[in-house]
Design a protein around this motif. Structure first.
Motif, PDB file in Angstrom:
ATOM      1  N   GLU A  47     -15.240  -5.699  -2.963  1.00 43.39           N
ATOM      2  CA  GLU A  47     -13.980  -6.297  -3.381  1.00 43.39           C
ATOM      3  C   GLU A  47     -13.093  -5.255  -4.050  1.00 43.39           C
ATOM      4  N   TRP A  48     -11.775  -5.462  -4.016  1.00 39.56           N
ATOM      5  CA  TRP A  48     -10.867  -4.479  -4.592  1.00 39.56           C
ATOM      6  C   TRP A  48     -10.370  -4.859  -5.971  1.00 39.56           C
ATOM      7  N   THR A  49     -10.682  -6.055  -6.441  1.00 36.35           N
ATOM      8  CA  THR A  49     -10.289  -6.451  -7.788  1.00 36.35           C
ATOM      9  C   THR A  49     -11.523  -6.613  -8.677  1.00 36.35           C
ATOM     10  N   ASP A  82       0.876  -1.169   0.000  1.00 39.90           N
ATOM     11  CA  ASP A  82       0.000   0.000   0.000  1.00 39.90           C
ATOM     12  C   ASP A  82       0.912   1.216   0.000  1.00 39.90           C
ATOM     13  N   GLU A  92      -3.674  -2.115 -13.299  1.00 41.75           N
ATOM     14  CA  GLU A  92      -4.501  -0.977 -12.907  1.00 41.75           C
ATOM     15  C   GLU A  92      -4.536   0.022 -14.060  1.00 41.75           C
ATOM     16  N   GLY A 114      -8.899   1.069 -10.565  1.00 40.51           N
ATOM     17  CA  GLY A 114      -9.463  -0.258 -10.396  1.00 40.51           C
ATOM     18  C   GLY A 114      -8.443  -1.308 -10.800  1.00 40.51           C
TER      19      GLY A 114
END
Length: 200
Positions: A106-108, A30, A91, A79
Motif C-alpha cells: 500500500e502507498w499510504t 504523479d 508526506e 511516506g
C-alpha cells in the motif's frame, strides 16, 4: 516555492456527469520531483527540497537508525500518512512507524502506526507545518511531532496529542538537546546537526 492548488469539483466532470472528488484528483497526481499533499481542501505541490533540508533529514535518520533497528520500526524518508480526523494526506520529511508487513503493497500509512512525524520547515511551508499539520496530527493521534526550523534556528517537539491539539511543547535553539520521550527515550544533540552558523 510551493504551488498550492485548490481544486473545485464543480469545474469539471469525469465523463459520466459526475465530478471526481478532491481525494480522487489528489490520488491521480504523479509529479516527479515533487511532494503532493492534501491539506485543508487544497492540493499542495512542493518542489524538491534544498540541500540543507536534505542534510538535516539525513542527520536525523542516522541519529534514529540504531534505535529504529533495535525496535524493528520503519524509518521512512518518504511516506504518505492518512489523517483520519481531518481526511488529509500528508508526506512528512521523515517518519517513524511500526512495521506492518501486511501493508507493504500500500502507498499510504495509517496515522495509528506513526510514532514520530518530522518536518524541516521551509519559508514556504511555515503555515502548513506550524498551523495546519499541528492540530491535524494531534487530532489523529500521532504521538510526537518534531519541527526543525533552519530559518529560526529552532527545534520544536510537540507531544501528548489530544482532540484540542498537542498538550506539551518544547523548543530549543539549534545546538541544544531535545529529549524524545518513550517509546524513544533518547536525547538528540542538535550540536551535531547541519544548519548551525558554521555550516551556513
Amino acid at each position: 516555492m510551493v504551488l498550492a492548488v485548490a481544486w473545485e469539483p464543480a469545474r469539471g466532470t469525469d465523463g459520466d456527469g459526475e465530478s471526481p472528488t478532491l481525494q480522487e484528483v489528489y490520488a491521480s497526481l504523479d509529479i516527479p520531483g515533487h511532494r503532493v499533499e492534501l491539506l485543508e481542501g487544497r492540493i499542495v505541490v512542493s518542489p524538491a527540497p534544498i540541500r540543507l533540508h536534505n542534510r538535516i533529514v539525513t542527520w536525523l535518520t542516522l541519529a534514529l537508525a540504531e534505535l529504529a533497528g533495535d525496535r524493528s520500526w520503519d524509518l521512512l524518508a518518504r511516506g504518505v500518512v492518512e489523517l483520519p480526523a481531518t481526511d488529509e494526506r500528508v508526506e512528512p520529511d521523515l517518519l517513524v512507524s511500526r512495521v506492518d508487513e501486511s501493508s507493504d503493497g500500500e502507498w499510504t500509512i495509517p496515522a495509528a502506526q506513526v510514532r514520530l512525524a518530522v518536518e524541516v520547515v521551509s519559508p514556504f511551508s511555515r503555515r502548513d507545518d506550524y498551523e495546519v499539520k499541528t492540530p491535524s496530527f494531534a487530532r489523529s493521534g500521532i504521538p510526537l511531532y518534531l519541527m526543525i526550523d533552519p530559518r529560526e534556528a529552532l527545534v520544536t517537539l510537540l507531544s501528548a496529542p489530544s482532540p484540542k491539539g498537542y498538550l506539551r511543547a518544547e523548543s530549543v535553539p539549534f545546538g541544544g538537546k531535545v529529549e524524545l520521550p518513550e517509546p524513544f527515550a533518547i536525547v538528540l544533540d542538535t550540536a551535531t546537526m547541519p544548519g548551525l552558523p558554521r555550516d551556513v
